[in-house]
Design a protein around this motif. Structure first.
Motif, PDB file in Angstrom:
ATOM      1  N   HIS A  55       4.047 -41.926 -11.154  1.00 16.30           N
ATOM      2  CA  HIS A  55       4.938 -41.299 -11.936  1.00 16.30           C
ATOM      3  C   HIS A  55       5.715 -40.374 -10.980  1.00 16.30           C
ATOM      4  N   LEU A  56       6.999 -40.419 -11.116  1.00 15.09           N
ATOM      5  CA  LEU A  56       7.928 -39.451 -10.275  1.00 15.09           C
ATOM      6  C   LEU A  56       8.646 -38.478 -11.089  1.00 15.09           C
ATOM      7  N   THR A  69       2.469 -48.230 -17.845  1.00 13.51           N
ATOM      8  CA  THR A  69       4.061 -47.579 -18.048  1.00 13.51           C
ATOM      9  C   THR A  69       3.875 -46.560 -16.759  1.00 13.51           C
ATOM     10  N   ARG A  70       5.081 -46.424 -16.130  1.00 16.96           N
ATOM     11  CA  ARG A  70       5.474 -45.626 -15.243  1.00 16.96           C
ATOM     12  C   ARG A  70       6.514 -44.749 -15.941  1.00 16.96           C
ATOM     13  N   PHE A  71       6.398 -43.198 -15.547  1.00 19.44           N
ATOM     14  CA  PHE A  71       7.355 -42.382 -16.209  1.00 19.44           C
ATOM     15  C   PHE A  71       8.195 -41.931 -14.997  1.00 19.44           C
ATOM     16  N   ILE A  72       9.507 -41.758 -14.771  1.00 21.04           N
ATOM     17  CA  ILE A  72      10.449 -41.316 -13.928  1.00 21.04           C
ATOM     18  C   ILE A  72      11.083 -40.234 -14.609  1.00 21.04           C
ATOM     19  N   LEU A  73      10.826 -38.830 -14.265  1.00 14.13           N
ATOM     20  CA  LEU A  73      11.506 -37.710 -14.773  1.00 14.13           C
ATOM     21  C   LEU A  73      12.482 -37.045 -13.831  1.00 14.13           C
ATOM     22  N   THR A  74      13.790 -36.642 -14.353  1.00 17.81           N
ATOM     23  CA  THR A  74      14.757 -35.896 -13.634  1.00 17.81           C
ATOM     24  C   THR A  74      14.853 -34.780 -14.306  1.00 17.81           C
TER      25      THR A  74
END
Length: 309
Positions: free
Chosen positions: A43-44, A129-134
């Motif tokens: 996760h990023l 599932t991978r989550f990429i947050l900004t």
């Protein structure tokens, strides 16, 4: 509605699609390359100023994996229902690729309850599932989410790197330019690369980038006005400062300001974009009938401040 210099915005036309085209943050890019080589990412969470490439990098990573992708702008969908229904339904269904990626843009706009629900989904569906947050403000992201992500601070490229990329774009488009004009536009928009590119596109006429003294004054006052819209939490103070700024600029035609505020919506109106578009559209239409242009634009600013604050 706001003029038609070119059918496609340069910020979209020249958005990098691969790591090779991405400018800056080399230390982060090296790690991202390893992730993509391994076909897996944690996760990023990317944080930093607007216009520095957070969303672009998130999309490059997602497109570089064997993955289905869901994109959500949390400034528009930020409540717990979005997490419990839209994201949960997506994560829980069977996919045809190795991974499912959820890009959650502007995640700092999520409500605390929404973030808490998101944390649970990140744990529950971590195998698929991978989550990429900004986000712009990492301190608004709850600690349990930060601890589950690899966190990277995205910094803007230096001015030389920005100038080099802008020159490449101008040459590709066969646009003539003067170095002094280019420096003026970069200084007015930096460190927001989107703002720099939009500024260049606005000043191109007949395949030539050229700004006169009036354009320089306008670029400076519009940039300062945008900063006041973004940063001031006191409406009375913001109104006073903007009124003085417009008076000092001696600008009498606000056509360019309407276009500028429209182009820069993502920079100051996140969560209020639809409402601000309606305000700008009405203002631009009425501007042609207004006897006192300065009074009219200040009336528009008041409506915008009331919507934004």
């Amino acid at each position: 509605m706001f003029g038609n210099q070119e059918n496609t915005l340069w910020v979209e036309k020249f958005r990098p699609g691969t790591l090779e085209g991405y400018v800056g943050n080399e230390h982060i890019i090296d790690k991202v390359k390893l992730y993509l080589e391994n076909g897996d990412v944690p996760h990023l969470l990317f944080y930093g100023q607007a216009g520095t490439g957070k969303t672009t990098l998130a999309k490059i990573i997602a497109n570089g994996l064997d993955a289905d992708i869901m994109y959500i702008n949390a400034s528009d969908e930020n409540n717990v229902d979005t997490v419990r229904t839209k994201i949960k339904n997506y994560a829980s269904t069977i996919g045809f690729k190795k991974w499912k990626i959820v890009i959650l843009d502007e995640a700092d706009y999520m409500t605390p309850n929404g973030q808490a629900a998101l944390r649970n989904l990140m744990e529950t569906f971590s195998k698929t599932t991978r989550f990429i947050l900004t986000c712009n403000y990492v301190e608004k992201i709850i600690d349990p989410i930060q601890s589950r992500c690899q966190v990277f601070g995205i910094t803007p490229p230096n001015k030389k790197e920005v100038a080099k990329r802008i020159v490449e774009i101008l040459n590709e488009l066969q646009v003539k330019y003067d170095n002094k004009d280019l420096v003026t536009i970069i200084n007015a928009g930096y460190p927001d690369i989107r703002r720099v590119l939009n500024g260049c596109q606005r000043q191109v006429i007949d395949n030539e980038l050229k700004i006169d003294a009036t354009s320089v004054i306008q670029a400076n006052y519009m940039t300062k006005l945008l900063d006041l819209l973004k940063s001031s939490s006191d409406k009375k103070t913001a109104f006073k400062d903007i009124r003085q700024l417009i008076a000092d600029s001696k600008v009498k035609d606000f056509t360019a300001l309407h276009k500028y505020l429209f182009d820069e919506l993502d920079n100051y109106a996140t969560g209020h974009i639809a409402s601000i578009i309606l305000i700008l559209a009405e203002s631009q239409y009425q501007d042609s009938f207004a006897v006192d242009k300065e009074l009219h634009i200040m009336s528009t600013i008041v409506k915008m401040l009331n919507e934004l604050k």
